[in-house]
Design a protein around this motif. Sequence first.
Motif, mmCIF file in Angstrom:
data_model
loop_
_atom_site.group_PDB
_atom_site.id
_atom_site.type_symbol
_atom_site.label_atom_id
_atom_site.label_comp_id
_atom_site.label_asym_id
_atom_site.label_seq_id
_atom_site.Cartn_x
_atom_site.Cartn_y
_atom_site.Cartn_z
ATOM 1 N N THR A 40 33.290 38.791 2.129
ATOM 2 C CA THR A 40 33.504 38.871 0.691
ATOM 3 C C THR A 40 34.836 38.209 0.341
ATOM 4 O OG1 THR A 40 33.441 40.383 -1.191
ATOM 5 C CG2 THR A 40 34.649 41.141 0.748
ATOM 6 N N THR A 41 35.157 38.164 -0.923
ATOM 7 C CA THR A 41 36.467 37.665 -1.327
ATOM 8 C C THR A 41 37.504 38.760 -1.084
ATOM 9 O OG1 THR A 41 36.224 38.459 -3.594
ATOM 10 C CG2 THR A 41 35.441 36.212 -3.131
ATOM 11 N N TYR A 45 37.102 42.887 -1.760
ATOM 12 C CA TYR A 45 37.400 43.864 -0.712
ATOM 13 C C TYR A 45 38.403 44.902 -1.220
ATOM 14 C CZ TYR A 45 39.015 46.008 3.578
ATOM 15 O OH TYR A 45 39.360 46.930 4.539
ATOM 16 N N TYR A 54 36.708 40.711 4.524
ATOM 17 C CA TYR A 54 37.093 39.525 3.759
ATOM 18 C C TYR A 54 37.423 38.335 4.650
ATOM 19 C CZ TYR A 54 41.914 41.008 4.650
ATOM 20 O OH TYR A 54 43.083 41.392 5.240
ATOM 21 N N SER A 70 37.284 32.598 5.828
ATOM 22 C CA SER A 70 37.418 33.428 4.628
ATOM 23 C C SER A 70 36.562 32.810 3.525
ATOM 24 C CB SER A 70 38.887 33.519 4.198
ATOM 25 O OG SER A 70 39.406 32.229 3.936
#
Length: 131
Positions: A40-41, A45, A54, A70
């Motif tokens: 996720t970003t 997170y 992340y 990332s």
Amino acid sequence: NNNRQSPTRLPTMKPTGTATGIVAFDSGTQGGQTWSGTITTVDSYYDKSSDAPYAVELVTNNRRSTWYLSFNDSSVTITKVKRGGEVTNMGQIGKGKTATISNWNQSGLALVVKVTEIALGHASIDITFGP
């Protein structure tokens, strides 16, 4: 958690350092290791809108640098961080695209990262080391 792993060879997956949002992929040097999962970003997170990590740390046998995957809402970034703190963007990977790091861990084998999906707030990736 949406992480899926190969049923025959499981890579080492553990939080690294003090950041529990980073999962480690230790490919070793023999090949045959895989990891599939969602990242996720950083914002998603920390604001708790996702429980996915992340970042993925690509564990190396080189103490001089650390590699990370990332996600930034539009692509997956491969980053190399040298021991002294110098950060180098090694590339971006879009949906349906792959990136190959040749001679990973001085093994003579390639590490391949494929982005299988990009959706709001997350990316699904597959990592394959060696044949």
